[in-house]
Design an enzyme around this catalytic site. Structure first.
Site, PDB file in Angstrom:
ATOM      1  N   GLU A   1      39.100  44.775  38.034  1.00  0.00           N
ATOM      2  CA  GLU A   1      38.107  44.301  37.057  1.00  0.00           C
ATOM      3  C   GLU A   1      37.534  42.935  37.434  1.00  0.00           C
ATOM      4  O   GLU A   1      37.725  41.967  36.712  1.00  0.00           O
ATOM      5  CB  GLU A   1      38.777  44.207  35.685  1.00  0.00           C
ATOM      6  CG  GLU A   1      39.313  45.511  35.176  1.00  0.00           C
ATOM      7  CD  GLU A   1      40.177  45.381  33.932  1.00  0.00           C
ATOM      8  OE1 GLU A   1      40.305  46.364  33.206  1.00  0.00           O
ATOM      9  OE2 GLU A   1      40.730  44.292  33.692  1.00  0.00           O
ATOM     10  N   PRO A   2      36.842  42.851  38.547  1.00  0.00           N
ATOM     11  CA  PRO A   2      36.278  41.555  38.918  1.00  0.00           C
ATOM     12  C   PRO A   2      35.090  41.180  38.039  1.00  0.00           C
ATOM     13  O   PRO A   2      34.237  42.030  37.761  1.00  0.00           O
ATOM     14  CB  PRO A   2      35.802  41.782  40.364  1.00  0.00           C
ATOM     15  CG  PRO A   2      35.492  43.247  40.426  1.00  0.00           C
ATOM     16  CD  PRO A   2      36.471  43.927  39.496  1.00  0.00           C
ATOM     17  N   GLY A   3      35.053  39.970  37.573  1.00  0.00           N
ATOM     18  CA  GLY A   3      33.906  39.475  36.826  1.00  0.00           C
ATOM     19  C   GLY A   3      33.269  38.354  37.626  1.00  0.00           C
ATOM     20  O   GLY A   3      32.206  38.514  38.247  1.00  0.00           O
ATOM     21  N   ARG A   4      34.004  37.237  37.677  1.00  0.00           N
ATOM     22  CA  ARG A   4      33.514  36.055  38.376  1.00  0.00           C
ATOM     23  C   ARG A   4      33.108  36.347  39.823  1.00  0.00           C
ATOM     24  O   ARG A   4      32.090  35.847  40.297  1.00  0.00           O
ATOM     25  CB  ARG A   4      34.642  35.009  38.380  1.00  0.00           C
ATOM     26  CG  ARG A   4      34.269  33.684  39.012  1.00  0.00           C
ATOM     27  CD  ARG A   4      35.516  32.788  39.194  1.00  0.00           C
ATOM     28  NE  ARG A   4      36.494  32.962  38.169  1.00  0.00           N
ATOM     29  CZ  ARG A   4      36.689  32.122  37.132  1.00  0.00           C
ATOM     30  NH1 ARG A   4      35.970  31.040  37.039  1.00  0.00           N
ATOM     31  NH2 ARG A   4      37.624  32.359  36.241  1.00  0.00           N
TER      32      ARG A   4
ATOM     33  N   ARG B   1      32.892  24.633  31.400  1.00  0.00           N
ATOM     34  CA  ARG B   1      34.068  24.804  32.260  1.00  0.00           C
ATOM     35  C   ARG B   1      34.634  23.496  32.802  1.00  0.00           C
ATOM     36  O   ARG B   1      35.834  23.377  32.998  1.00  0.00           O
ATOM     37  CB  ARG B   1      33.741  25.773  33.414  1.00  0.00           C
ATOM     38  CG  ARG B   1      33.337  27.159  32.929  1.00  0.00           C
ATOM     39  CD  ARG B   1      33.317  28.195  34.042  1.00  0.00           C
ATOM     40  NE  ARG B   1      34.649  28.462  34.556  1.00  0.00           N
ATOM     41  CZ  ARG B   1      35.166  27.934  35.615  1.00  0.00           C
ATOM     42  NH1 ARG B   1      34.451  27.108  36.361  1.00  0.00           N
ATOM     43  NH2 ARG B   1      36.391  28.217  35.983  1.00  0.00           N
TER      44      ARG B   1
ATOM     45  N   TYR C   1      38.371  23.132  31.758  1.00  0.00           N
ATOM     46  CA  TYR C   1      39.372  23.420  32.795  1.00  0.00           C
ATOM     47  C   TYR C   1      39.412  22.364  33.894  1.00  0.00           C
ATOM     48  O   TYR C   1      40.050  22.589  34.923  1.00  0.00           O
ATOM     49  CB  TYR C   1      39.070  24.757  33.496  1.00  0.00           C
ATOM     50  CG  TYR C   1      38.733  25.907  32.594  1.00  0.00           C
ATOM     51  CD1 TYR C   1      39.644  26.357  31.641  1.00  0.00           C
ATOM     52  CD2 TYR C   1      37.507  26.553  32.705  1.00  0.00           C
ATOM     53  CE1 TYR C   1      39.326  27.434  30.824  1.00  0.00           C
ATOM     54  CE2 TYR C   1      37.187  27.630  31.893  1.00  0.00           C
ATOM     55  CZ  TYR C   1      38.102  28.058  30.947  1.00  0.00           C
ATOM     56  OH  TYR C   1      37.784  29.130  30.140  1.00  0.00           O
TER      57      TYR C   1
ATOM     58  N   CYS D   1      26.615  14.444  22.486  1.00  0.00           N
ATOM     59  CA  CYS D   1      27.278  13.250  21.963  1.00  0.00           C
ATOM     60  C   CYS D   1      28.767  13.360  22.166  1.00  0.00           C
ATOM     61  O   CYS D   1      29.533  13.562  21.214  1.00  0.00           O
ATOM     62  CB  CYS D   1      26.937  13.093  20.490  1.00  0.00           C
ATOM     63  SG  CYS D   1      25.224  12.683  20.330  1.00  0.00           S
ATOM     64  N   GLU D   2      29.178  13.251  23.404  1.00  0.00           N
ATOM     65  CA  GLU D   2      30.583  13.425  23.744  1.00  0.00           C
ATOM     66  C   GLU D   2      30.784  12.903  25.164  1.00  0.00           C
ATOM     67  O   GLU D   2      30.066  13.312  26.063  1.00  0.00           O
ATOM     68  CB  GLU D   2      30.878  14.938  23.678  1.00  0.00           C
ATOM     69  CG  GLU D   2      32.266  15.296  23.995  1.00  0.00           C
ATOM     70  CD  GLU D   2      32.913  16.160  22.900  1.00  0.00           C
ATOM     71  OE1 GLU D   2      32.315  16.342  21.819  1.00  0.00           O
ATOM     72  OE2 GLU D   2      34.016  16.623  23.149  1.00  0.00           O
TER      73      GLU D   2
HETATM   74  N1  LLP Z   1      40.191  41.710  33.294  1.00  0.00           N
HETATM   75  C1  LLP Z   1      40.791  41.126  32.246  1.00  0.00           C
HETATM   76  C2  LLP Z   1      41.710  41.889  31.418  1.00  0.00           C
HETATM   77  C3  LLP Z   1      40.507  39.781  31.949  1.00  0.00           C
HETATM   78  O1  LLP Z   1      41.108  39.205  30.929  1.00  0.00           O
HETATM   79  C4  LLP Z   1      39.593  39.068  32.761  1.00  0.00           C
HETATM   80  C5  LLP Z   1      39.291  37.674  32.477  1.00  0.00           C
HETATM   81  C6  LLP Z   1      38.984  39.737  33.828  1.00  0.00           C
HETATM   82  C7  LLP Z   1      39.314  41.064  34.075  1.00  0.00           C
HETATM   83  C8  LLP Z   1      37.979  39.086  34.729  1.00  0.00           C
HETATM   84  O2  LLP Z   1      38.469  37.991  35.396  1.00  0.00           O
HETATM   85  P1  LLP Z   1      37.576  37.324  36.578  1.00  0.00           P
HETATM   86  O3  LLP Z   1      37.523  38.320  37.694  1.00  0.00           O
HETATM   87  O4  LLP Z   1      36.229  37.061  36.019  1.00  0.00           O
HETATM   88  O5  LLP Z   1      38.291  36.085  36.919  1.00  0.00           O
HETATM   89  N2  LLP Z   1      36.682  31.507  30.942  1.00  0.00           N
HETATM   90  C9  LLP Z   1      37.547  31.376  32.107  1.00  0.00           C
HETATM   91  C10 LLP Z   1      37.993  32.696  32.625  1.00  0.00           C
HETATM   92  C11 LLP Z   1      38.668  33.526  31.569  1.00  0.00           C
HETATM   93  C12 LLP Z   1      38.948  34.885  32.095  1.00  0.00           C
HETATM   94  C13 LLP Z   1      39.437  35.775  31.015  1.00  0.00           C
HETATM   95  N3  LLP Z   1      39.715  37.072  31.450  1.00  0.00           N
HETATM   96  C14 LLP Z   1      36.810  30.585  33.181  1.00  0.00           C
HETATM   97  O6  LLP Z   1      35.695  30.146  32.929  1.00  0.00           O
HETATM   98  O7  LLP Z   1      37.345  30.356  34.261  1.00  0.00           O
END
Ligand code: LLP
Length: 463
Positions: free
Chosen positions: A320-323, A360, A364, A391-392
């Site tokens: 499940e790649p997102g980033r 971010r 983080y 304002c931070e």
């Molecule tokens: N699958 C599940 C079950 C997840 O919880 C996540 C991310 C992903 C896949 C996708 O992860 P990725 O490949 O995008 O790293 N807001 C944070 C990241 C939170 C990710 C939450 N879950 C940031 O900006 O780094």
């Protein structure tokens, strides 16, 4: 302030205070392809372009701040993941990184599936025509209403995250006269080497059901007994922005251990294993992410080896790649506003956005790169902190980076690798309007998420 009369700020490596940065790069005009989207380059006139369109024209047409997304790059990355994992595996793009209807259509066309984790993401996916059976529904606290909608729509899988949810989903599926395909999300007890807030497989956190103490095995026992559920596999997601596969190795080992126990106890071999997302991208030149085909090879080998050891048929793998798909494809374009050199420290460069379009850094301590993109400059490097208009004092976009010392109000600067978790985590803090997302491809730019307006803000304010 004229460019030549810029007040003296800290500029040379020998007077730099402590910080995140290394030495100033040799040439501030060069764009490192590692952190910029595929079609980004600098034209002969010195102006940076994406998809063949220059950022001055983009700023003029769409305003700043704005996210510009390289559609060619997005599709190429999606395809690279799809191809790397082949026909015996599934790639679910994690919609939380960034989701819009255009993105859903691209994913559909490129043969990817989609992971959603809220009713809103599900609605977006369905409204853009993603077939429900290619959607996975996640979340540690799905509402009854969300579960109902997901089951009714016929989502391909619901990832169960608690004992309560096992019963809830089974009950709703039965009510609807359906048998819902589900996976159980387990926490494998791996400490991912990433920021604490984005690590998700150690035991002391809200996601998943721990393998430890036999809880996951008990969850399987219960799920297998319920008529409304078809248990198809086990899910593990160890965290985010991870560069090496050793954490996945431990996770696969432990998940396969559970599959083996399930086979021994129940006589069933579950057909699927999902290893989640979390693969890192380059935010600065110091980061070295791995290519999808390397990751696919490593993960497939790990799972195959573990299953051979346990004498199990190798299950179908999903990831499940997102980033890793959307992150590198976009940059945020800002206009430089005020500039404050602080003697012996650094120069504060304020832009027309900030923590509302990129939380971010504040959340983080994330690192980003930045470049002057509306022109080139031969001025010497100046240590800069790019800050927003909120304002931070923690409203920092780029903590420490070098920009040319002749930077001036009105210049355009861009922060690359903001495709993931920037627009999707954007806020209206200080009633700042959320920026648009503009897709650029083959010389054409089009808005895929429009800029918020004051009317949008006031429409919600019904007092
Ligand atoms: N699958 C599940 C079950 C997840 O919880 C996540 C991310 C992903 C896949 C996708 O992860 P990725 O490949 O995008 O790293 N807001 C944070 C990241 C939170 C990710 C939450 N879950 C940031 O900006 O780094």
């Amino acid at each position: 302030m004229s460019r030549s009369a810029h007040p003296a700020g800290p500029r040379h490596a020998d007077v730099l205070p402590e910080g995140h940065y290394s030495a100033p790069p040799a040439d501030l005009n060069t764009l490192d392809p590692k952190v910029w989207a595929q079609t980004v380059d600098r034209g002969d006139d010195g102006v940076v372009r994406v998809g063949g369109v220059d950022v001055k024209a983009l700023a003029e047409e769409f305003g700043t701040p704005a996210y510009f997304l390289d559609e060619t790059d997005f599709r190429a990355r999606a395809r690279a993941w799809r191809t790397a994992f082949g026909q015996d595996a599934d790639v679910f793009y994690a919609g939380k990184a960034f989701l819009s209807r255009a993105v859903v259509r691209w994913l559909h066309e490129e043969g990817l599936n989609l992971d959603v984790c809220s009713g809103g993401e599900l609605a977006t996916a369905l409204s853009a025509g993603m077939p429900a059976d290619r959607i996975a529904f996640h979340g540690n606290n799905k509402s009854t209403e969300e579960i109902h909608r997901a089951v009714e729509a016929g989502v391909g899988r619901i990832v169960l995250d608690s004992f309560q949810e096992i019963v809830r989903v089974a009950h709703i599926a039965q009510e609807l006269g359906k048998r819902q395909r589900v996976q159980i999300r387990v926490t494998v007890g791996v400490e991912a080497h990433t920021h604490e807030f984005i690590a998700t497989a150690h035991e002391d956190q809200k996601f998943g059901i721990p393998l430890a103490g036999g809880q996951a095995a008990e969850a399987v026992r219960r799920a297998l007994k319920l008529d409304g559920l078809e248990l198809i596999g086990i899910h593990s997601h160890i965290g985010s922005q991870i560069f090496d596969t050793s954490g996945f190795e431990v996770a696969a080992h432990r998940v396969v251990g559970l599959l083996k126990d399930i086979r021994d106890e129940h006589g069933v071999e579950l057909p699927e294993i999902d290893l989640g997302g979390g693969l890192g991208i380059a935010y600065t030149s110091a980061d070295d992410p791995r290519e999808p085909h390397e990751i696919a090879k490593a993960l497939t080998e790990i799972v195959t080896r573990e299953c051979e050891g346990a004498r199990l048929r190798t299950p179908r793998i999903s990831v499940e790649p997102g980033r890793a798909i959307v992150g590198p494809t976009a940059f945020t374009l800002y206009e430089v506003g005020t500039i404050k050199p602080l003697d012996g420290l650094r120069t504060y460069v304020s832009v027309d956005g900030g923590m509302s379009d990129n939380i971010r850094t504040a959340l983080y301590d994330a690192e980003y790169s930045v470049a002057l993109v509306s022109r080139t400059s031969d001025a010497e490097p100046m240590l800069a902190r790019v800050v927003g208009k909120h304002c931070e004092s923690g409203d920092i976009v780029v903590k420490d980076a070098f920009l040319p010392a002749d930077l001036a109000p009105g210049d355009l600067i861009a922060v690359p690798a903001t495709g993931a978790y920037c627009r999707s985590m954007a806020s209206n803090y200080n009633h700042v309007l959320r920026p648009p997302v503009v897709a650029v491809k083959d010389g054409e730019a089009r808005v895929i998420v429009r800029r918020e307006t004051e009317d949008d803000l006031l429409r919600l304010d019904v007092g």
